[in-house]
Design a protein around this motif. Structure first.
Motif, PDB file in Angstrom:
ATOM      1  N   ARG A  85       0.836  -1.207   0.000  1.00  0.00           N
ATOM      2  CA  ARG A  85       0.000   0.000   0.000  1.00  0.00           C
ATOM      3  C   ARG A  85       0.865   1.248   0.000  1.00  0.00           C
ATOM      4  N   THR A  86       0.269   2.335  -0.475  1.00  0.00           N
ATOM      5  CA  THR A  86       0.969   3.625  -0.430  1.00  0.00           C
ATOM      6  C   THR A  86       0.972   4.158   0.993  1.00  0.00           C
ATOM      7  N   ARG A  87       1.658   5.261   1.177  1.00  0.00           N
ATOM      8  CA  ARG A  87       1.753   5.874   2.501  1.00  0.00           C
ATOM      9  C   ARG A  87       0.377   6.106   3.120  1.00  0.00           C
ATOM     10  N   GLY A 140      -2.349   4.440   2.276  1.00  0.00           N
ATOM     11  CA  GLY A 140      -3.139   3.223   2.390  1.00  0.00           C
ATOM     12  C   GLY A 140      -3.811   2.703   1.139  1.00  0.00           C
ATOM     13  N   ASN A 141      -3.573   3.327  -0.019  1.00  0.00           N
ATOM     14  CA  ASN A 141      -4.155   2.772  -1.244  1.00  0.00           C
ATOM     15  C   ASN A 141      -3.294   1.609  -1.740  1.00  0.00           C
TER      16      ASN A 141
END
Lengths: 731, 731
Positions: free
Chosen positions: B592-594, B596-597
């Protein structure tokens, strides 16, 4: 702290008012951010303070052989040339001597542009002929009424003066927009609210947001909603919304009508790493191999000419271009030279961006009304800022200025608003190599060079890049690029894992406390096609599956083309269908090719999006021109703006959808084609803090217009002809 | 006259047979049309006579800083590097010592390419590591059976030897195709028929046309249909069909199986003004203003490197590229550098053109079977001819050769088959100008430079230009351009006004007696996406209208995004729908990205066409991989060719559609995405006698892959860095 802020606010207010007074009699100075004439230091204080400067940029480098005309002495040279500086001034003075404008100063000019002569006058005009008719079309607001006037510049008379009874208002003036952003500051509640959110008034940046139309409560006065941001620590204030704070302003009285604050629990996003200015970033690491300089080079100069600043001649194309405050760029009288006969043949009488529709997909209080119609509400051309030479357009571009009227009717110049350049991307015009099967050793390839007319409108956060690209094979590609900055929503969440219901976010979490809200973009083009003359027909060429009869063929099925000519407007209300494919031809039924095909152009869709909103939703009533991708109407001089002449706060009773329902005959008539290019945009983190350009396009493409490939005889590139280049001296 | 023709024919036949004998032991001479080694004067006599020359073009100018490797001494430097000249020779000699190939010479090699090592071996390899596994995959026909072998080059052993039981045959060899075009000449009836149509045998040009599969009659032997043209007076013989004459040939025995002649009443079109060679046209008037030289210039050289001929490094991208006889270009192990962390991140393990499907829409005797599958039948890479420097690719391009095996297993070189270049068209990477509303005076614009990997396959008449375009913002655009020459049909009509039923023409009248037949093109891509690792999921993000509840909002409707992860293959059989729009994400569910995606890439469609044929039509059974635009399958080394491994005359029992019906789990697995780009083509006169390029594309685009815009820190163009150019000395 409170006292300091209050003092600063009072200083700001007084300075702003002084500036307003001062600028109304100002000369049109070139815009320079550090200009001593500014009362406020705009790099330090609120950003809108320079907006009255009637911005002019520095000129771009003029590397074309065509010289720009001198605007101070420019005369009209073509019946479609826009009003000159002198003509705008003259129109204003005629207007000021005409009651009621002669007896009051409390009116504002919302539009002051050339009233184009009738088609026959334009089409019979030849270079060197005198320009017979010069008329200005003026829209002014006085006492909350919209006045529509025609000013004849020869007779110095007003030949039309009507008062609109339509529901909507004219396009806002830049003065409307900028003063709206000041207006909330007179309200102590607003100021307290802003400070309670931790934002200094001096860091405030506010935007004027058209509020659409949602019923009686908002009727009968010109209202606007203002939302604000913190510009503390970043030039990219758009990423720091004061979420949920909406102020309704009466644009005419400047009074605060209503304040809604539903965002008290939502923090202002921190805005870290959101500045996008090179000056701020150039010392940060790039994380990729740097690129060597690369440039489109034409040391013998470009191959086009721009006569008298407006008439472009390039390869087999000739057309007229002008800047328009509402449409942006207008292309007129586009003609292409026949590759057999050498004659110039008419293709399109007028093409322009007619309207945009940008509905956001969030039904909550601070967002539901965001359903922009950027041309009719904000002026798509008014928002087109000077282009950045070498970056917006390559070397050897020609830059055209826009000459527009301010709210007081005085002219101002938007320099370098449009550029024209030749593009070569390494693409292939046509090619054929004989394969190893035949082994004939033939390899013939022709490079593809095109001519681009470009403008870029910055409607607050968003940037729309509009290209009219002309190809030597007769094709016109109309391309829209979306860049700029997202309109984002503040959020209590800093990570998706905190969000209870992902679907109820109305968008994507882009950064801590920042949601990119889902939205659509629709850009509707007016295309008055005149294929070899005004009287044309619209023909659907439908490809449908044909099943074979038993025993007819080993094949069970094939596709068959069926032609159907649209008789009336409803026959030409087209929703594109991937599984019921058609070509859409505009033909001249009176003219055929050597082997008997009607000559024509087709409208070719590429990627697009369909509008899915409820057709009875108030915004969709106003944006009903996006209900179909293609419409065809009979030419009617008063039907140019797909959302209606008066779009602001309109109820949608004057849209293309309404006109088309009249179902007028369109066969073998002077017809106008309307095409809507659509985008669904679900934001993603790559769009933060500024969006890489996303583009789509559609084509107007010759279809049996020429007897054969018009670029058959185009030459290939030969090494001996290409430029000789060395790295820059600085390298 | 009869006697002279007969003599000429006998001379041709004997010469042809001598040539066949001679070339089978030939050295690999560069191709020159007037080469003294030719027995026939090919500019004068039939065109196919040079096709056995194992064509090599002259090298293009090498303006890159990267040197091409010396193919004679080239060693593999990467586990995915294609077989070298020496490795092909070694494979052949191992094969020739293996029964039954050691005891007979009557076999043909239809494919001899690298058998790629397993993924883990490739992914753990680092530059400098030894190349552990080198294996060749060989497909050969012997006694009408298709043999599939794996040859281990280290142990010099054959580690797999299977005989196919599938219905189809391997890709034709170039020798199959060229000898098929000779074969009808042994038949006196054929020759009489040709002469009776007014065509001299010496003017004859014939094409080998794959015949698809239409039932038992054509099973169990390798058949091909041959149709012929007159090349009298033009190099563009395709425009002079001997309509209705079809000869069925047994490709193995060379015998004429059947002759059908249903075109006796159809004249051979005259072919006036059909030659497209510049040498023939350069003295004719151009009918447009000439264009000044224009060029993409990089005097400091391009910004990419090609290590060891295959590993490309540019900006934030690194990938491996190779030429393949069936797929054309293969892009492997594409990685992009993260703009935050600087790490190289995996995006795509392998991408290539998997298959094409080109059904013509004419059910009659001489046309119904034209339903080409150009990769599996003809070899999309085999048909990719040397690119034309300065026209197929701009200056500063790097050219890569293909090294392939001929039917006898000996290697040959297709020089300059692929080019790599940087493109700059004046496009904008991102921009934002502050509008007059805020008046902040900001204007930041970044130019867009891309890297293109290009090849052009000439499958007889048609030219397919395939581009893999890499952008610094992480996007990969896969673009297909169609140019070349139409496959046309002779017709008794010289004007549309003579045609009793326009719909029964199966196309458009393009010139006197020439019909352009309607057809579709489908190009199916294999895209083994590995987003930050092999295990990925496929997620549909559907945008659907959500109606508001009464009182919820002044809005009645908005669009809401709903995410749905595909569990099994059937969940990912996607027909694109304009009015049920979705984004199609390939995500890594474990990363996930920073904020959360899930990190991902999306497949973004642009203009395309859907296949409308009856799914039970025999050609559509074979082309069933075009039933959907998107499919997702679990990675399976044996599932690379969407129409099946053996496509020629196959019944369609081994297509992507069949595999997908197994409905295997695809969630959090190593998955392969398949995308089909479609075109409907109703020819028009502008396509005659050679077609201006028509293009479409689709994108693989980062979606929450990066934490933010990866090109935020890209620099603008500055005048001081750009090249200094002067016109060419010749000017």
């Amino acid at each position: 702290m409170e006292t300091r802020s209050l003092l600063r606010y009072v200083f700001l207010l007084i300075s702003g008012l002084l500036l307003l007074l001062f600028t109304s009699t100002w000369l049109h100075l070139p815009y320079t951010p550090s200009d001593k004439a500014d009362f406020l230091d705009c790099t330090k204080y609120s950003p809108w303070c320079t907006s009255k400067n009637r911005i002019q940029s520095k000129s771009g480098p003029d590397q074309t052989t065509t010289r720009k005309p001198n605007l101070r002495t420019q005369l009209p040279h073509h019946p479609l040339d826009p009003l000159t500086l002198q003509e705008i001034t003259k129109t204003r003075s005629i207007l000021l001597s005409h009651p009621p404008f002669s007896t009051t100063s409390s009116f504002t000019i919302h539009s002051l542009v050339l009233q184009e002569p009738d088609k026959p006058e334009v089409l019979t005009w030849k270079p060197g002929d005198p320009i017979r008719t010069r008329q200005a079309s003026v829209i002014a607001i006085l006492d909350n009424q919209s006045h529509i006037l025609t000013v004849d510049l020869s007779s110095e008379k007003i030949t039309r003066h009507d008062i609109s009874s339509a529901s909507g208002y004219p396009t806002m003036t830049i003065e409307d927009m900028t003063t709206a952003t000041f207006a909330p500051l007179v309200d102590p509640i607003f100021n307290r609210t802003v400070r309670s959110r931790g934002v200094n008034l001096s860091d405030l940046a506010c935007l004027p947001i058209s509020l659409g139309w949602f019923g009686k409560k908002e009727e009968n006065r010109r209202l606007i909603k203002v939302q604000c941001y913190s510009m503390e620590g970043t030039a990219n204030f758009y990423m720091r919304p004061i979420e949920g704070l909406t102020v309704v302003i009466d644009m005419d009285t400047k009074e605060v009508v209503e304040i809604s604050d539903r965002g008290r629990d939502i923090p202002i996003p921190k805005g870290a790493d959101t500045d996008y200015r090179y000056a701020e970033l150039k010392n940060k690491p790039l994380s990729m191999r740097p690129l060597n300089p690369i440039s489109i080079e034409q040391p013998k100069g470009p191959s086009f000419e721009v006569e008298d600043g407006h008439r472009v001649k390039w390869a087999n194309w000739e057309f007229h271009m002008k800047a328009d405050p509402r449409a942006g760029v207008v292309i007129s009288d586009a003609k292409v030279r026949d590759s057999d006969s050498g004659e110039l043949r008419r293709v399109m009488y007028k093409g322009m961006t007619s309207e945009l529709f940008v509905p956001y997909m969030d039904p909550t209080d601070a967002w539901y009304f965001k359903t922009y119609m950027d041309a009719g509400e904000y002026g798509f051309g008014l928002q087109a800022m000077p282009l950045d030479p070498l970056n917006d357009c390559p070397r050897y571009a020609y830059y055209m200025d826009g000459v527009f009227a301010a709210a007081d009717g005085k002219p101002f110049v938007r320099e370098n608003m449009v550029c024209v350049f030749e593009s070569y991307a390494g693409e292939i015009g046509w090619r054929h190599a004989e394969s190893p099967i035949t082994g004939m050793g033939i390899r013939e390839v022709r490079p593809k060079v095109t001519l681009v007319v470009r403008m870029a409108a910055s409607v607050a956060n968003y940037d729309y890049i509009v290209d009219w690209e002309f190809q030597t094979d007769g094709l016109i590609r109309i391309k829209v690029g979306l860049s700029g900055i997202l309109m984002v929503k503040g959020s209590p969440y800093s990570n998706l894992n905190q969000v209870p219901d992902h679907e109820e976010m109305y968008g994507t979490i882009l950064s801590e406390n920042v949601i990119g809200v889902i939205h659509d973009h629709y850009i509707t083009f007016y295309l008055d096609m005149d294929i070899d003359g005004a009287d044309n027909s619209f023909v659907k060429v439908n490809l449908a599956r044909q099943d074979t009869d038993p025993g007819e063929s080993p094949r069970r099925s094939y596709l068959k083309a069926k032609r159907e000519t649209a008789k009336t407007e409803k026959d030409a209300q087209i929703k594109l269908k991937l599984y019921e494919p058609s070509e859409f031809h505009v033909i001249n039924p009176s003219k055929r090719t050597r082997v008997g095909n009607p000559v024509g152009y087709k409208v070719v869709s590429a990627g697009t999006a369909g509008n899915l909103l409820d057709p009875h939703d108030p915004p969709q009533l106003r944006g009903a021109f996006t209900n179909n991708q293609i419409w065809v109407t009979p030419y009617n001089k008063s039907e140019e703006w797909a959302g209606g002449l008066f779009v602001y706060q309109s109820k949608g009773e004057d849209t293309l959808a309404v006109w088309s329902e009249r179902n007028r005959p369109i066969e073998n008539k002077d017809i106008v084609v309307w095409y809507t290019l659509g985008f669904h945009h679900i934001p993603c983190q790559e769009d933060y803090p500024i969006m890489p350009t996303v583009s789509s396009s559609f084509d107007l493409k010759p279809v049996n217009f020429f007897n054969s490939n018009p670029i058959l005889r185009a030459p290939p590139n030969l090494e001996k002809d290409l430029p000789v280049c060395t790295p820059a001296a600085s390298a």
